[in-house]
Scaffold this motif. Structure first.
Motif: not given
Length: 257
Positions: A3-4, A7, A53-54, A56-58, A60-61, A64
């Protein structure tokens, strides 16, 4: 991990698309100034957007599955850095926009007060429901629904409307300006590419608004001079014919029966 990596590749591809993209050549100095500003803002906005955005995604990942969240720890250095970076970006955007807005080819007020720096074509534009009339100053030439311009020469439009508010809009030139009744407004451009373009009315002016269009033709200087000479020749022929007709009519009226 995958996933990383995904991105990371997305970030690299996006940056590469901006760096190596080659936008189409602008058709006027107006359009070139607008495109340059958009490109500058894109270089700032895209990395910033991807970074946010990165993050934010980080977040969340990374968090979470956090069953025991804790309050964020104060970090004055980070807050000062983030605020200063935001301020620097806003200053850059403001300065870039200021120089474009004070460009005489963009802002009507600047175009109206800028002294002539060289050769210039002056055209009076009359907008009416639902058409256009273009009068070339000091030539006597007037055209309707067809605007002919020389390449590489400054053009100054002095515009007015005969009844309601209209707006001249030439998308490829980056020219867009409202036109008011009983009031003159000014616009300026300098075409840089020969060709045929479309001119529209960009202000809803009545039921025939969609038909209020014209063709803009940009010619090389020699072709433009030849066209202007041809138009003046036709004008002189028409004037001479009208004079002969008027004289003949007057003579027939005074001739005894």
């Amino acid at each position: 991990m995958r996933f990383t990596r995904g991105l990371s590749w997305l970030f690299v591809i996006a940056i590469g698309a901006v760096v190596f993209s080659s936008p189409a050549a602008a058709q006027s100095v107006n359009r070139a100034a607008i495109d340059e500003l958009n490109e500058q803002l894109l270089y700032v906005a895209l990395p910033l957007t991807l970074f946010v955005e990165l993050m934010l995604v980080y977040a969340i990942y990374r968090f979470h599955n956090n069953d025991n969240p804790r309050p964020t720890i104060d970090d004055p250095a980070l807050e000062v850095t983030w605020t200063a970076a935001t301020g620097a970006i806003l200053v850059f955007v403001g300065i870039s926009g200021f120089f474009v807005m004070t460009n005489p080819y963009i802002t009507p007020a600047a175009a109206d007060t800028t002294a002539d720096a060289g050769e210039e074509v002056e055209i009076d534009v009359l907008a009416y429901q639902y058409g256009w009339e273009f009068s070339y100053e000091d030539t006597g030439v007037t055209t309707s629904e067809r605007l002919v311009l020389p390449k590489g020469i400054d053009v100054r439009f002095t515009m007015t409307s005969s009844e309601v508010i209209h707006a001249i809009y030439i998308p490829q030139f980056g020219v867009k300006q409202d036109i008011f009744p009983s009031q003159e407004t000014v616009a300026r451009t300098r075409p840089t590419e020969t060709g045929s373009y479309r001119l529209y009315c960009a202000e809803l002016c009545g039921p025939g608004h969609s038909k209020m269009q014209a063709t803009v033709v940009v010619m090389n200087q020699s072709d433009y001079d030849a066209w202007l000479t041809e138009q003046q020749g036709r004008l002189n022929e028409t004037t001479a014919d009208n004079t002969l007709t008027t004289n003949a009519t007057a003579a027939s009226l005074v001739r005894p029966a």
